[in-house]
Design a protein around this motif. Structure first.
Motif, PDB file in Angstrom:
ATOM      1  N   ARG A  28      34.432  35.879  32.056  1.00 21.83           N
ATOM      2  CA  ARG A  28      34.072  37.020  32.907  1.00 21.83           C
ATOM      3  C   ARG A  28      35.205  37.227  33.899  1.00 21.83           C
ATOM      4  O   ARG A  28      35.402  36.436  34.802  1.00 21.83           O
ATOM      5  CB  ARG A  28      32.764  36.718  33.641  1.00 21.83           C
ATOM      6  N   MET A  29      35.971  38.296  33.696  1.00 16.88           N
ATOM      7  CA  MET A  29      37.216  38.459  34.456  1.00 16.88           C
ATOM      8  C   MET A  29      37.245  39.693  35.348  1.00 16.88           C
ATOM      9  O   MET A  29      38.245  39.962  35.985  1.00 16.88           O
ATOM     10  CB  MET A  29      38.400  38.510  33.492  1.00 16.88           C
ATOM     11  N   ARG A  30      36.171  40.474  35.373  1.00 12.97           N
ATOM     12  CA  ARG A  30      36.188  41.687  36.191  1.00 12.97           C
ATOM     13  C   ARG A  30      36.044  41.313  37.665  1.00 12.97           C
ATOM     14  O   ARG A  30      34.992  41.456  38.260  1.00 12.97           O
ATOM     15  CB  ARG A  30      35.083  42.633  35.745  1.00 12.97           C
ATOM     16  N   VAL A  31      37.128  40.764  38.207  1.00 12.90           N
ATOM     17  CA  VAL A  31      37.139  40.314  39.600  1.00 12.90           C
ATOM     18  C   VAL A  31      37.977  41.295  40.410  1.00 12.90           C
ATOM     19  O   VAL A  31      39.002  41.793  39.944  1.00 12.90           O
ATOM     20  CB  VAL A  31      37.744  38.895  39.702  1.00 12.90           C
ATOM     21  N   ASP A  32      37.525  41.584  41.622  1.00 12.86           N
ATOM     22  CA  ASP A  32      38.287  42.440  42.519  1.00 12.86           C
ATOM     23  C   ASP A  32      39.702  41.884  42.680  1.00 12.86           C
ATOM     24  O   ASP A  32      39.894  40.687  42.849  1.00 12.86           O
ATOM     25  CB  ASP A  32      37.572  42.491  43.874  1.00 12.86           C
ATOM     26  N   GLN A  75      43.669  37.666  44.193  1.00 13.32           N
ATOM     27  CA  GLN A  75      44.881  37.283  44.901  1.00 13.32           C
ATOM     28  C   GLN A  75      44.571  36.273  46.003  1.00 13.32           C
ATOM     29  O   GLN A  75      45.329  35.314  46.207  1.00 13.32           O
ATOM     30  CB  GLN A  75      45.552  38.518  45.510  1.00 13.32           C
ATOM     31  N   ALA A  76      43.463  36.459  46.716  1.00 16.34           N
ATOM     32  CA  ALA A  76      43.087  35.547  47.796  1.00 16.34           C
ATOM     33  C   ALA A  76      42.827  34.138  47.256  1.00 16.34           C
ATOM     34  O   ALA A  76      43.239  33.138  47.856  1.00 16.34           O
ATOM     35  CB  ALA A  76      41.853  36.071  48.521  1.00 16.34           C
ATOM     36  N   VAL A  77      42.155  34.054  46.106  1.00 17.84           N
ATOM     37  CA  VAL A  77      41.873  32.746  45.503  1.00 17.84           C
ATOM     38  C   VAL A  77      43.170  32.077  45.042  1.00 17.84           C
ATOM     39  O   VAL A  77      43.375  30.875  45.248  1.00 17.84           O
ATOM     40  CB  VAL A  77      40.887  32.889  44.324  1.00 17.84           C
ATOM     41  N   VAL A  78      44.059  32.866  44.437  1.00 17.89           N
ATOM     42  CA  VAL A  78      45.343  32.315  43.996  1.00 17.89           C
ATOM     43  C   VAL A  78      46.159  31.830  45.197  1.00 17.89           C
ATOM     44  O   VAL A  78      46.801  30.777  45.142  1.00 17.89           O
ATOM     45  CB  VAL A  78      46.138  33.358  43.175  1.00 17.89           C
ATOM     46  N   MET A 123      39.704  20.965  45.699  1.00 16.06           N
ATOM     47  CA  MET A 123      38.305  20.813  45.316  1.00 16.06           C
ATOM     48  C   MET A 123      37.484  22.039  45.745  1.00 16.06           C
ATOM     49  O   MET A 123      36.550  22.448  45.063  1.00 16.06           O
ATOM     50  CB  MET A 123      37.713  19.549  45.949  1.00 16.06           C
ATOM     51  N   ASP A 124      37.874  22.631  46.875  1.00 17.31           N
ATOM     52  CA  ASP A 124      37.163  23.801  47.381  1.00 17.31           C
ATOM     53  C   ASP A 124      37.439  25.055  46.558  1.00 17.31           C
ATOM     54  O   ASP A 124      36.578  25.930  46.428  1.00 17.31           O
ATOM     55  CB  ASP A 124      37.542  24.074  48.840  1.00 17.31           C
ATOM     56  N   VAL A 125      38.660  25.160  46.015  1.00 12.99           N
ATOM     57  CA  VAL A 125      39.039  26.379  45.303  1.00 12.99           C
ATOM     58  C   VAL A 125      38.795  26.280  43.792  1.00 12.99           C
ATOM     59  O   VAL A 125      38.752  27.293  43.099  1.00 12.99           O
ATOM     60  CB  VAL A 125      40.519  26.741  45.594  1.00 12.99           C
ATOM     61  N   VAL A 142      39.405  33.520  37.534  1.00 15.51           N
ATOM     62  CA  VAL A 142      38.615  33.419  38.766  1.00 15.51           C
ATOM     63  C   VAL A 142      37.221  33.998  38.540  1.00 15.51           C
ATOM     64  O   VAL A 142      37.066  35.062  37.941  1.00 15.51           O
ATOM     65  CB  VAL A 142      39.306  34.180  39.919  1.00 15.51           C
ATOM     66  N   ALA A 143      36.207  33.277  38.999  1.00 16.04           N
ATOM     67  CA  ALA A 143      34.830  33.760  38.959  1.00 16.04           C
ATOM     68  C   ALA A 143      34.092  33.211  40.171  1.00 16.04           C
ATOM     69  O   ALA A 143      34.220  32.026  40.494  1.00 16.04           O
ATOM     70  CB  ALA A 143      34.132  33.323  37.673  1.00 16.04           C
TER      71      ALA A 143
END
Length: 287
Positions: free
Chosen positions: A160-164, A169-172, A188-190, A259-260
């Motif tokens: 499931r890749m339809r991420v804002d 970018q924030a997660v990366v 561990m948090d990310v 990212v999900a």
């Protein structure tokens, strides 16, 4: 020469071939073979030049698929697609970005050659069934059945890749900060609890032969990278999504992430140096 249909549609032809093969090098060879056939054809007999060229590149890619399938059976460790450096513009076409992602190309590897061709042409490029049938030498009814099977197969496996885009970018960014500082807690948090890290070294450089599963193991592994002398990392766009480039002791890794729900669920780390030739100049991908 700029009006030559092959030149006009070259980026499209490369994108079709790359989607079918997961290899930029093989896709370029297929596009070149398509050009040789185009150069020798009687143009007066070609009604729809775009459709004709897509048909030719599809047939050439199918021939190449059968060859590379044998090569990949003998591949050392995990096989991952060849990453492409792209511009942020590719992400503006969300459907194209999703379909050329490393994650999706990895799913497409689980399809047979005909299923992959039908899925790519129909789902990604919206090619009419009769044109696909002509390219594959099958009836439109058979192609519809193949399309249905391929769609179900992919739907069961696609991430499931339809991420804002801003969230991705924030997660990366959080991931890069944690890796750069060797921050296990931050990793561990990310990372999702059941995160999977898949590495591809092709037997040419050191890489985990099997996927690393679980946030604890993945975080420990990723944090250790920052301790290697000469380590540096940089943000890059890979296959239409934000990714990371690692340079460690003269070796490069292109890392694509899924990212999900605000966390990374999969890291695809391509280390095989033979697959990293497209990280200096952005590829032109087009539908």
């Amino acid at each position: 020469m700029s009006g030559d249909p092959f030149v006009v549609h070259r980026s499209l032809l490369f994108t079709v071939a790359y989607e079918m093969l997961g290899s930029a090098a093989d896709a370029e060879d297929v596009v070149q073979e398509t050009w040789l056939r185009w150069a020798g054809v009687d143009r007066a007999g070609v009604r729809d030049e775009r459709a004709y060229l897509v048909r030719v590149v599809t047939r050439q890619a199918l021939n190449r698929l059968r060859t590379v399938a044998r090569r990949r059976e003998e591949y050392v460790g995990e096989w991952l697609p060849e990453p492409l450096l792209t511009t942020p513009d590719v992400a503006e076409d969300a459907e194209l970005a999703e379909n050329v992602s490393i994650a999706m190309l990895t799913v497409l590897e689980t399809l047979g050659p005909a299923e992959r061709a039908v899925f790519v042409l129909r789902e990604v490029f919206d090619t009419p069934f009769d044109e696909i049938a002509e390219a594959l030498g099958k009836s439109p009814a058979a192609v519809r059945q193949i399309a249905h099977r391929a769609r179900e197969h992919v739907a069961a496996r696609r991430p499931r890749m339809r991420v804002d885009r801003a969230e991705q970018q924030a997660v990366v960014d959080r991931f890069m900060t944690a890796v750069a500082t060797g921050d296990v807690r931050g990793l561990m948090d990310v990372l999702a609890p059941d995160v999977v890290v898949t590495a591809d070294g092709g037997g040419l450089v050191a890489a985990a032969r099997k996927p690393i599963v679980g946030a604890g193991k993945a975080a420990a592994f990723l944090a250790s990278v920052a301790r290697v002398p000469g380590f540096r990392l940089s943000a890059v766009w890979l296959n239409g999504t934000p990714g990371v480039r690692f340079d460690v002791a003269g070796e490069t890794t292109a890392a694509s992430v899924v990212v999900a729900d605000g966390r990374i669920t999969h890291v695809y780390a391509i280390r095989n140096p033979r697959k990293l030739g497209r990280l200096e100049h952005p590829a032109e991908l087009r539908r």
